[in-house]
Scaffold this active site. Sequence first.
Site, PDB file in Angstrom:
ATOM      1  CG  ASP A   1     -17.604 -10.054 -59.677  1.00  0.00           C
ATOM      2  OD1 ASP A   1     -16.997 -10.318 -58.697  1.00  0.00           O
ATOM      3  OD2 ASP A   1     -17.902 -11.172 -60.280  1.00  0.00           O
TER       4      ASP A   1
ATOM      5  CD  GLU B   1     -15.322 -17.792 -57.034  1.00  0.00           C
ATOM      6  OE1 GLU B   1     -14.412 -18.570 -57.392  1.00  0.00           O
ATOM      7  OE2 GLU B   1     -15.429 -16.774 -57.095  1.00  0.00           O
TER       8      GLU B   1
ATOM      9  CG  HIS C   1     -18.247 -12.598 -56.688  1.00  0.00           C
ATOM     10  ND1 HIS C   1     -16.963 -12.214 -57.097  1.00  0.00           N
ATOM     11  CD2 HIS C   1     -18.433 -14.082 -56.569  1.00  0.00           C
ATOM     12  CE1 HIS C   1     -16.342 -13.460 -57.505  1.00  0.00           C
ATOM     13  NE2 HIS C   1     -16.997 -14.655 -56.945  1.00  0.00           N
TER      14      HIS C   1
HETATM   15  C1  TNX Z   1     -14.410 -18.310 -60.772  1.00  0.00           C
HETATM   16  S1  TNX Z   1     -17.021 -19.277 -62.303  1.00  0.00           S
HETATM   17  C2  TNX Z   1     -15.420 -17.357 -60.905  1.00  0.00           C
HETATM   18  C3  TNX Z   1     -15.213 -15.958 -61.434  1.00  0.00           C
HETATM   19  C4  TNX Z   1     -13.982 -15.944 -61.730  1.00  0.00           C
HETATM   20  C5  TNX Z   1     -13.287 -17.280 -62.464  1.00  0.00           C
HETATM   21  C6  TNX Z   1     -12.052 -17.088 -63.182  1.00  0.00           C
HETATM   22  C7  TNX Z   1     -17.547 -18.416 -60.988  1.00  0.00           C
HETATM   23  C8  TNX Z   1     -18.715 -18.587 -61.104  1.00  0.00           C
HETATM   24  N1  TNX Z   1     -16.772 -17.662 -60.301  1.00  0.00           N
HETATM   25  O1  TNX Z   1     -15.461 -15.188 -60.469  1.00  0.00           O
HETATM   26  O2  TNX Z   1     -13.678 -14.797 -62.778  1.00  0.00           O
HETATM   27  O3  TNX Z   1     -13.292 -18.262 -61.704  1.00  0.00           O
HETATM   28  O4  TNX Z   1     -11.726 -18.047 -64.026  1.00  0.00           O
END
Ligand code: TNX
Length: 537
Positions: free
Chosen positions: A180, A314, A252
């Site tokens: 990440d 994301e 990420h």
């Molecule tokens: C969303 S779930 C994210 C993570 C974060 C999390 C925190 C996901 C695929 N992405 O990067 O750690 O929320 O709750």
Amino acid sequence: MQRISLIPQPSRLTPADGELDLASLGAIVAADPETTGPAWLLSDLLASGTGLRLAVADAFEGPALRLRLEGRRPEADTTAAEAYRLEVAPGGVDLVAAHPAGISRGIATLRQLLPPGSLRAAPGAGAVLPLVSIEDEPRLRWRGVMIDVARHFQAKDFVLRMIDRAWLHRLNTVHLHLTDDQGWRVEIPSRPRLAEVAAWRAETVVGHAREDAVYDGTPHGGYYTLDDLREIVAYARARHINVVPEINLPGHTRSVLAAYPELGAGQNRPVATTFGVFEEVLEPTEESLAFAREVLDTVAEVFDSPFIHIGGDEVPTTQWESSPTAAALMEREGIAEVRGVQAWFTRALTEHVASLGRRAIGWDEVLDGGAPGETVISVWRNEAYIKKAAEAGHEVIAIPEPYVYFDHYESTDPGEPLRIHGLITAEKVAGWDPVPPGVEESAVLGAQCQLWSEYLPRPADVEYAAFPRLAVFADVAWAAPEARRASPVMDRLVPHLERLDALGVAYRPLEGPRPWQAGGTGARKRSDVEFTEHPAE
Ligand code: TNX
């Protein structure tokens, strides 16, 4: 008669009067070579927790604990492969399954039938089982827990302990979130700067990242060598657990870009020290794909899981919107919208994973621009996306944030330690159905709980967030709805805590945090950042 209380609840459980002292048995019989490993594991666990050492034999005349493979062999990673029958009778124990995975699940149940003290690493408890007949098979094929070792690195030893606990709860998957923005946790020999640079950050934000940022000034990092990972995989394999590695691409990736800035849009920024969604992503180039393929090749050499997770959550398109490279790619490939650039990555990575003989999994955002039909979707944003992914013909792992994000608060207690946001009580998990209305059960490969670790720095923090909710989750994912209705899991949870005590798990007591678990007044103090659920679509 001793009341039998198990988590997860077996499909059928018929207690009888009386007990069996395993000291009256002469051996653990493992006639089939494939059951010898599980037999020795059981022998060792009995010896360490009760002092009784039963030797493993391939044949034995007389009372014994018999492990037997029987019937037509089902395919691996099916619910039939994990089914088992366990008979504890006055004359001995029979554990029967069609696949060695079923034997392994039966051993997990047997561990819970023993007194809780047998889970300690010193003899003390009696090796005594209640007489019972159990027939059991899981509801879902994939029952997982995700550990985020990227935001906060955890030593290998803790990963092994979590695998053992997953096993005790008859889960079959441990998903390792290995990369990440804040750190890269896997050695890739051909890309040495990942271990040298991407695995380390200068410091970490203290308190909630969305509040006034204060930093701890303390470097953090670490990574698993290939030998560490081979050990983790072998430890899990012995318990019939798949360790699914995740390499999160193309977003990420701040840690990757700190090590190899040439894969990005030109910024040269360090490994992230705070949390959130960053705009830096990989540029859609052949160099980026070559990097991804190299990493996936190494990962496939070390991990034996049939699945490799390629991330994809994301991914902001901001950089691609102004990138001449992205524009040229869109022109060349006829990609109409910039979102399609992510789809280009998803297709290439899914194909590469397939060429390695594995199946790719992506977070549900990979659907937004389109993903190949064979990509398994781990749906996290909302239950509506479970339906959407299933309707698009994908197999789905149900991970909806409002139910199984164990980094959310466990109660409204002002003493709860700092969490990202939200409220997911054990009762809420207990009431969750991983197969939402209108979705075919066969489209749901399984379910998973998540331990994102932005605010879970140490093993004790991860344990507090995980337990006892993980036990409730395991019940939801394994047991049939009828069996769960007949015996509410919240009733079975109370005696189950004695097992967690015996194992030394730093769980959250049902009545609230212990004084040293509470957030207090310092940086770990509760902070109520609002949680907004993702819109239905
Ligand atoms: C969303 S779930 C994210 C993570 C974060 C999390 C925190 C996901 C695929 N992405 O990067 O750690 O929320 O709750």
